[in-house]
Design a protein around this motif. Structure first.
Motif, mmCIF file in Angstrom:
data_model
loop_
_atom_site.group_PDB
_atom_site.id
_atom_site.type_symbol
_atom_site.label_atom_id
_atom_site.label_comp_id
_atom_site.label_asym_id
_atom_site.label_seq_id
_atom_site.Cartn_x
_atom_site.Cartn_y
_atom_site.Cartn_z
ATOM 1 N N TRP A 83 -94.494 15.406 42.430
ATOM 2 C CA TRP A 83 -95.735 15.685 43.120
ATOM 3 C C TRP A 83 -95.619 16.792 44.165
ATOM 4 O O TRP A 83 -96.472 17.655 44.270
ATOM 5 N N PHE A 84 -94.576 16.786 44.969
ATOM 6 C CA PHE A 84 -94.402 17.802 46.006
ATOM 7 C C PHE A 84 -93.548 18.968 45.542
ATOM 8 O O PHE A 84 -93.071 19.737 46.348
ATOM 9 N N GLY A 85 -93.335 19.090 44.251
ATOM 10 C CA GLY A 85 -92.411 20.099 43.769
ATOM 11 C C GLY A 85 -91.016 19.525 43.770
ATOM 12 O O GLY A 85 -90.820 18.372 43.401
ATOM 13 N N GLN A 86 -90.060 20.312 44.210
ATOM 14 C CA GLN A 86 -88.679 19.843 44.219
ATOM 15 C C GLN A 86 -88.227 19.551 45.642
ATOM 16 O O GLN A 86 -88.501 20.313 46.554
ATOM 17 N N VAL A 87 -87.548 18.426 45.802
ATOM 18 C CA VAL A 87 -86.873 18.096 47.050
ATOM 19 C C VAL A 87 -85.391 18.086 46.725
ATOM 20 O O VAL A 87 -84.943 17.348 45.852
ATOM 21 N N LEU A 88 -84.645 18.950 47.384
ATOM 22 C CA LEU A 88 -83.208 19.071 47.128
ATOM 23 C C LEU A 88 -82.432 18.616 48.346
ATOM 24 O O LEU A 88 -82.791 18.945 49.482
ATOM 25 N N LYS A 89 -81.369 17.892 48.099
ATOM 26 C CA LYS A 89 -80.488 17.465 49.184
ATOM 27 C C LYS A 89 -79.066 17.854 48.773
ATOM 28 O O LYS A 89 -78.450 17.174 47.952
ATOM 29 N N PRO A 90 -78.580 18.966 49.312
ATOM 30 C CA PRO A 90 -77.214 19.371 48.970
ATOM 31 C C PRO A 90 -76.217 18.332 49.463
ATOM 32 O O PRO A 90 -76.296 17.860 50.587
ATOM 33 N N MET A 91 -75.313 17.946 48.583
ATOM 34 C CA MET A 91 -74.248 17.019 48.944
ATOM 35 C C MET A 91 -73.219 17.015 47.826
ATOM 36 O O MET A 91 -73.534 17.342 46.684
ATOM 37 N N SER A 92 -72.038 16.627 48.156
ATOM 38 C CA SER A 92 -70.989 16.540 47.143
ATOM 39 C C SER A 92 -71.270 15.365 46.213
ATOM 40 O O SER A 92 -72.007 14.445 46.560
ATOM 41 N N SER A 93 -70.661 15.408 45.063
ATOM 42 C CA SER A 93 -70.812 14.298 44.116
ATOM 43 C C SER A 93 -70.324 12.990 44.729
ATOM 44 O O SER A 93 -70.932 11.939 44.525
ATOM 45 N N ALA A 94 -69.251 13.065 45.497
ATOM 46 C CA ALA A 94 -68.724 11.850 46.137
ATOM 47 C C ALA A 94 -69.720 11.282 47.142
ATOM 48 O O ALA A 94 -69.903 10.059 47.229
ATOM 49 N N ALA A 112 -72.946 11.687 47.031
ATOM 50 C CA ALA A 112 -74.136 11.248 46.292
ATOM 51 C C ALA A 112 -73.918 9.904 45.600
ATOM 52 O O ALA A 112 -74.887 9.200 45.312
ATOM 53 N N GLN A 113 -72.674 9.537 45.353
ATOM 54 C CA GLN A 113 -72.392 8.336 44.569
ATOM 55 C C GLN A 113 -73.025 7.059 45.133
ATOM 56 O O GLN A 113 -73.613 6.296 44.377
ATOM 57 N N PRO A 114 -72.960 6.802 46.445
ATOM 58 C CA PRO A 114 -73.607 5.587 46.958
ATOM 59 C C PRO A 114 -75.117 5.574 46.707
ATOM 60 O O PRO A 114 -75.691 4.521 46.415
ATOM 61 N N LEU A 115 -75.767 6.737 46.800
ATOM 62 C CA LEU A 115 -77.201 6.799 46.518
ATOM 63 C C LEU A 115 -77.471 6.560 45.036
ATOM 64 O O LEU A 115 -78.413 5.862 44.673
ATOM 65 N N LEU A 116 -76.647 7.126 44.179
ATOM 66 C CA LEU A 116 -76.795 6.892 42.736
ATOM 67 C C LEU A 116 -76.587 5.422 42.403
ATOM 68 O O LEU A 116 -77.325 4.853 41.585
ATOM 69 N N ASP A 117 -75.613 4.800 43.041
ATOM 70 C CA ASP A 117 -75.378 3.366 42.824
ATOM 71 C C ASP A 117 -76.598 2.546 43.269
ATOM 72 O O ASP A 117 -76.994 1.593 42.598
ATOM 73 N N ALA A 118 -77.195 2.936 44.410
ATOM 74 C CA ALA A 118 -78.377 2.223 44.905
ATOM 75 C C ALA A 118 -79.564 2.418 43.958
ATOM 76 O O ALA A 118 -80.346 1.489 43.743
ATOM 77 N N ILE A 119 -79.707 3.615 43.380
ATOM 78 C CA ILE A 119 -80.771 3.853 42.396
ATOM 79 C C ILE A 119 -80.584 2.922 41.211
ATOM 80 O O ILE A 119 -81.516 2.248 40.776
ATOM 81 N N ARG A 120 -79.378 2.885 40.690
ATOM 82 C CA ARG A 120 -79.097 2.031 39.521
ATOM 83 C C ARG A 120 -79.317 0.549 39.827
ATOM 84 O O ARG A 120 -79.724 -0.218 38.958
ATOM 85 N N ALA A 121 -79.044 0.141 41.064
ATOM 86 C CA ALA A 121 -79.182 -1.266 41.449
ATOM 87 C C ALA A 121 -80.609 -1.612 41.901
ATOM 88 O O ALA A 121 -80.893 -2.769 42.191
#
Length: 93
Positions: A12-23, A25-34
C-alpha cells in the motif's frame, strides 16, 4: 553486511526497506513464521504497521480505513488508519 541485505515490505505505501544483515533479520523472520505479530509490530511499526495494537489482530491494508496524510509545517508527518474494529492508530510514520 551486503548492501542488498534487508527486510522489505511492498504494498500500500510502496516499499518499506530496513537494511540489516541476514543474522539480524533472522529473529524477525522467525517471528513472522511463528505468527508473533505483536512482537513484530513493536519491533518495527513501519514494517508491520497493519497490526492493530489495541485488538491484537493483523488486517490486510484493504481492511483498514486509511485517512489523509498528515502534514507538519508542510512536511509529511504520518498517516493514520482505523482497523475494522474501530481502533485508530498510525499506520505509516
Amino acid at each position: 553486511m551486503v548492501e542488498r541485505d534487508r527486510l522489505e515490505r511492498s504494498g500500500w505505501f510502496g516499499q518499506v526497506l530496513k537494511p540489516m544483515s541476514s543474522a539480524d533479520a533472522q529473529p524477525l523472520l522467525d517471528a513472522i513464521r511463528a505468527g508473533q505479530l505483536a512482537t513484530l509490530a513493536s519491533a518495527d511499526p513501519d514494517l508491520f504497521g497493519f497490526f492493530c495494537r489495541e485488538c491484537g489482530r493483523a488486517y490486510c491494508s484493504t481492511c483498514w480505513s486509511i485517512g489523509a496524510a498528515e502534514l507538519d509545517d508542510g512536511f509529511y508527518d504520518c498517516t493514520r488508519g482505523t482497523c475494522p474494529e474501530g481502533h485508530e492508530q498510525v499506520v505509516d510514520d
